[in-house]
Design an enzyme around this catalytic site. Sequence first.
Site: not given
Lengths: 216, 221
Positions: A46-47
């Site tokens: 998700e980064n």
Amino acid sequence: MDDKSLIARRVALELKDGMLANLGIGLPTMVAGYLPAGVTVSFQSENGIIGMCPVPADGLVNADLTDAGGSPIGALPGASAFDSAFSFGLIRGGHLDVTVLGGLEVDEAGHLANWMVPGKMVPGMGGAMDLVTGARRVIVAMTHTAKGAAKIVPCCTLPLTALRRVDLVVTELAVIEPTAEGLVLREVAPGVSIAQVIAATSARLIVPEHVPEMVL
Amino acid sequence: MSKAVSVTRAVEMVPDGASLLIGGFMGVGSPHRVIAELVRQGRKDLTVIANDSARPGFGIGQLIDARLVRKLVTSHIGTNPETQRQMIAGETEVDLVPQGTLAERIRAGGFGLGGVLTPTGVGTVVAEGKRTIEVDGKVFLLEEPLKADFALLFCRRADYLGNLDYFLTARNFNPLMATAGGTVIAEPNEIVPTGVIPPDEVVTPHVLVDHFIEKGASHGR
């Protein structure tokens, strides 16, 4: 096989060829190591990346290429990188096929609590609330009990991660499917009896006539 | 006039009590030189909006260690026990926001929207005190925009005009924050002549960038 490896191995069987998957930090990350032969899954972090993979060899670490836990990763040919709004657009927008997350509690309604213990441990929700709300399928990978206390409970006592009913819970003892009717015991781990699972669970379990052993 | 400033000068622009959007994810893509200078100059009573507080001694964790943060708006502090300790002890105000919501609130702030409607957080403690709005039978939370006095960014390259690009997972919140800071200060890994970053690869157009941190030659070091 230790408990965590068993859980990861069983969860890996839920990942199908061509899926986009997001694995939480810790135990869920181990799932990638047990993909069945012939199954290719794209992993999102998700980064801001799709196409992450382990660092291919020593000495190839890049400080600007990490997973959501800050650990170095590699990127496969065909990978893409993007900002956080895009990353969570993928998650909320129904583009993520499956997420695998850890859990503190799951209850009879299939609700998950996994982001804080008030007054004691406040890691924060990070991406968990978006993942549980938005992923097409949510799998909870966790140990069945914590220091002997049941984690699969009648009603969560900890703050919920989302109102969404999770799709599957995999522990070292069992595979449990939350349904509209309640928690259904789908599989038991090798050598584990149904009675053992019930004893380690404070929630009511629906036990079908035939409960197969996990095929690992 | 060049937008290049020394890190000392950049931090001198930031007053005590300022609100700061700080890029980075677990310190990856954070402006580490600027953060270290904030600590050196002892800027205090800061409001920090950032994905996380990294870990003690590293990235935004250095601001937490030095007790410079009055309020932290963030999604995750699990990797920083000191932030958790200060929160539980009531020493630092911590507002926990789901990560996707944090990104969208910053985007809303930077793009002139009155907020965003998200399904994330409905029915949880995150929804407390917030309006819910039903659209086509689905319930959403109204999440309000976030802006700050300064945006402190890290980027891969800045050209002489201040066009920015980013590298892999160091991009994260940086391009969003570039739109939502009153004064935008970027810390580039590299400064390149204008034109080196082709138009299609400019992620943050120079008009959004007020200053970037200068670099000296590092040959032979």
